[in-house]
Design a protein around this motif. Structure first.
Motif, mmCIF file in Angstrom:
data_model
loop_
_atom_site.group_PDB
_atom_site.id
_atom_site.type_symbol
_atom_site.label_atom_id
_atom_site.label_comp_id
_atom_site.label_asym_id
_atom_site.label_seq_id
_atom_site.Cartn_x
_atom_site.Cartn_y
_atom_site.Cartn_z
ATOM 1 N N PRO A 178 61.307 15.159 -34.684
ATOM 2 C CA PRO A 178 60.470 15.160 -35.895
ATOM 3 C C PRO A 178 60.982 14.238 -36.997
ATOM 4 C CG PRO A 178 61.910 17.065 -35.918
ATOM 5 C CD PRO A 178 62.199 16.331 -34.623
ATOM 6 N N PHE A 179 61.143 12.955 -36.698
ATOM 7 C CA PHE A 179 61.599 12.023 -37.721
ATOM 8 C C PHE A 179 60.412 11.465 -38.495
ATOM 9 C CE2 PHE A 179 65.168 11.682 -34.662
ATOM 10 C CZ PHE A 179 66.206 11.981 -35.534
ATOM 11 N N ASP A 180 60.605 11.312 -39.802
ATOM 12 C CA ASP A 180 59.612 10.643 -40.627
ATOM 13 C C ASP A 180 59.712 9.140 -40.373
ATOM 14 O OD1 ASP A 180 57.769 10.573 -43.110
ATOM 15 O OD2 ASP A 180 59.398 9.191 -43.613
ATOM 16 N N ASP A 181 58.582 8.507 -40.066
ATOM 17 C CA ASP A 181 58.606 7.092 -39.711
ATOM 18 C C ASP A 181 59.159 6.224 -40.836
ATOM 19 O OD1 ASP A 181 57.641 7.641 -37.225
ATOM 20 O OD2 ASP A 181 55.630 6.837 -37.556
ATOM 21 N N GLU A 182 58.777 6.512 -42.069
ATOM 22 C CA GLU A 182 59.249 5.700 -43.190
ATOM 23 C C GLU A 182 60.764 5.800 -43.333
ATOM 24 O OE1 GLU A 182 57.658 3.589 -45.448
ATOM 25 O OE2 GLU A 182 56.085 3.695 -43.934
ATOM 26 N N ALA A 183 61.281 7.015 -43.223
ATOM 27 C CA ALA A 183 62.726 7.200 -43.329
ATOM 28 C C ALA A 183 63.443 6.508 -42.175
ATOM 29 C CB ALA A 183 63.060 8.692 -43.346
ATOM 30 N N ALA A 184 62.857 6.591 -40.985
ATOM 31 C CA ALA A 184 63.468 5.945 -39.821
ATOM 32 C C ALA A 184 63.484 4.431 -39.991
ATOM 33 C CB ALA A 184 62.709 6.332 -38.553
ATOM 34 N N VAL A 185 62.380 3.872 -40.466
ATOM 35 C CA VAL A 185 62.311 2.421 -40.668
ATOM 36 C C VAL A 185 63.303 1.987 -41.742
ATOM 37 C CG1 VAL A 185 60.843 0.545 -41.513
ATOM 38 C CG2 VAL A 185 59.954 2.168 -39.826
ATOM 39 N N ASP A 186 63.425 2.768 -42.809
ATOM 40 C CA ASP A 186 64.407 2.449 -43.853
ATOM 41 C C ASP A 186 65.820 2.411 -43.274
ATOM 42 O OD1 ASP A 186 62.501 2.235 -45.831
ATOM 43 O OD2 ASP A 186 62.788 4.273 -46.596
ATOM 44 N N ALA A 187 66.144 3.404 -42.434
ATOM 45 C CA ALA A 187 67.483 3.468 -41.845
ATOM 46 C C ALA A 187 67.717 2.302 -40.885
ATOM 47 C CB ALA A 187 67.670 4.798 -41.121
ATOM 48 N N MET A 188 66.726 2.010 -40.037
ATOM 49 C CA MET A 188 66.849 0.868 -39.120
ATOM 50 C C MET A 188 67.103 -0.419 -39.888
ATOM 51 S SD MET A 188 63.608 1.308 -36.584
ATOM 52 C CE MET A 188 63.222 2.871 -35.815
ATOM 53 N N THR A 189 66.337 -0.599 -40.949
ATOM 54 C CA THR A 189 66.431 -1.830 -41.725
ATOM 55 C C THR A 189 67.793 -1.955 -42.387
ATOM 56 O OG1 THR A 189 64.045 -1.772 -42.121
ATOM 57 C CG2 THR A 189 65.375 -3.152 -43.596
ATOM 58 N N GLU A 190 68.294 -0.852 -42.922
ATOM 59 C CA GLU A 190 69.598 -0.886 -43.583
ATOM 60 C C GLU A 190 70.707 -1.190 -42.576
ATOM 61 O OE1 GLU A 190 72.148 -1.035 -46.710
ATOM 62 O OE2 GLU A 190 69.953 -0.929 -46.736
ATOM 63 N N ILE A 191 70.639 -0.554 -41.416
ATOM 64 C CA ILE A 191 71.645 -0.812 -40.378
ATOM 65 C C ILE A 191 71.578 -2.271 -39.936
ATOM 66 C CG2 ILE A 191 72.294 -0.277 -37.988
ATOM 67 C CD1 ILE A 191 71.295 2.611 -38.565
ATOM 68 N N TRP A 192 70.359 -2.771 -39.716
ATOM 69 C CA TRP A 192 70.164 -4.157 -39.273
ATOM 70 C C TRP A 192 70.712 -5.125 -40.325
ATOM 71 C CZ3 TRP A 192 66.269 -5.195 -35.113
ATOM 72 C CH2 TRP A 192 66.189 -6.551 -34.776
ATOM 73 N N ALA A 193 70.350 -4.886 -41.595
ATOM 74 C CA ALA A 193 70.768 -5.786 -42.669
ATOM 75 C C ALA A 193 72.285 -5.805 -42.815
ATOM 76 C CB ALA A 193 70.106 -5.367 -43.976
ATOM 77 N N ARG A 194 72.905 -4.634 -42.764
ATOM 78 C CA ARG A 194 74.365 -4.584 -42.881
ATOM 79 C C ARG A 194 75.039 -5.244 -41.683
ATOM 80 N NH1 ARG A 194 76.125 1.332 -45.355
ATOM 81 N NH2 ARG A 194 74.706 1.332 -47.147
ATOM 82 N N ALA A 195 74.456 -5.036 -40.502
ATOM 83 C CA ALA A 195 75.056 -5.585 -39.285
ATOM 84 C C ALA A 195 75.113 -7.106 -39.314
ATOM 85 C CB ALA A 195 74.281 -5.112 -38.060
ATOM 86 N N ILE A 196 74.107 -7.740 -39.913
ATOM 87 C CA ILE A 196 74.097 -9.208 -39.925
ATOM 88 C C ILE A 196 74.665 -9.781 -41.221
ATOM 89 C CG2 ILE A 196 72.148 -9.264 -38.337
ATOM 90 C CD1 ILE A 196 70.357 -10.083 -40.676
ATOM 91 N N GLY A 197 75.110 -8.887 -42.112
ATOM 92 C CA GLY A 197 75.799 -9.351 -43.311
ATOM 93 C C GLY A 197 74.915 -9.773 -44.457
ATOM 94 N N LEU A 198 73.684 -9.224 -44.533
ATOM 95 C CA LEU A 198 72.829 -9.547 -45.674
ATOM 96 C C LEU A 198 73.393 -8.922 -46.941
ATOM 97 C CD1 LEU A 198 69.131 -9.119 -44.466
ATOM 98 C CD2 LEU A 198 70.470 -11.218 -44.645
ATOM 99 N N ALA A 199 73.225 -9.607 -48.045
ATOM 100 C CA ALA A 199 73.654 -9.057 -49.327
ATOM 101 C C ALA A 199 72.786 -7.858 -49.677
ATOM 102 C CB ALA A 199 73.548 -10.115 -50.417
ATOM 103 N N PRO A 200 73.351 -6.828 -50.333
ATOM 104 C CA PRO A 200 72.562 -5.643 -50.717
ATOM 105 C C PRO A 200 71.391 -6.026 -51.619
ATOM 106 C CG PRO A 200 74.911 -5.244 -50.990
ATOM 107 C CD PRO A 200 74.762 -6.717 -50.714
#
Length: 200
Positions: A178-200
């Motif tokens: 029962p994951f909320d899609d918006e919350a899941a997408v936010d988490a995916m995006t944050e993990i992806w951005a941090r993994a490739i070294g994007l600035a906050p």
């Protein structure tokens, strides 16, 4: 597989067979589906089925190809997300999740069939390569622009991140998590951005 129909009536019949096949495969799975089930659902004679498809495997492969094309197209952001890399990543992830929600039941049948059907397995692996190649190109562009970590191996990083997204949406769908899609997408995006070294 038989040649594509050249008349409008033929195209409509073929499309009706594909729609019927998808419904039956999703209800019964690959192994329990018969050509007669598909023909009955499409309200056509079995002989008509064989005018358009050589076998159950052939119509299923056609569905697999359509699924892959739809998932790729619907998750492509093009120019709609603007130039901000974080927003582009988020839009792509959101579109992938949304597309998977629409096609998830068929994906489950594809996974089942890929365990014993070499052609389906080959297409599934090829589709993964297409998504990874797109992510790799995007990461290399960001590295060239100086906004992503230049020390990362783009091929490996893209494969890992695509695997994260695919595995999450597949498991959450299969297990009914029962994951909320918006919350899941936010988490995916944050993990992806941090993994490739994007600035906050």
């Amino acid at each position: 597989m038989s040649a594509a129909p050249v008349t409008e009536r033929g195209r409509r019949t073929r499309d009706r067979l594909l729609e019927a096949a998808r419904a039956v495969f999703e209800e019964r799975g690959f192994l329990e589906t018969r050509v007669s089930d598909i023909a009955e659902r499409a309200n056509v004679a079995i002989g008509t089925f064989y005018t358009y498809f050589d076998s159950k495997d052939a119509i299923f492969v056609a569905l697999v190809d359509a699924f892959i094309a739809a998932l790729y197209e619907q998750s492509h952001v093009g120019e709609v997300a603007g130039p901000d890399p974080r927003q582009r990543i988020r839009t792509s992830n959101a579109r992938f999740v949304e597309a998977f929600r629409r096609h998830g039941n068929l994906y489950g049948v594809i996974v089942q069939a890929a365990s014993f059907n070499d052609e389906v397995r080959r297409r599934r692996l090829a589709s993964r390569s297409v998504f990874i190649e797109r992510a790799t190109r995007g990461l290399r562009q960001l590295q060239a622009q100086g906004v992503a970590d230049p020390t990362l191996d783009a091929d490996v990083t893209a494969a890992l991140l695509c695997g994260m997204v695919e595995n999450f949406v597949e498991r959450s769908h299969d297990l009914g998590l029962p994951f909320d899609d918006e919350a899941a997408v936010d988490a995916m995006t944050e993990i992806w951005a941090r993994a490739i070294g994007l600035a906050p």
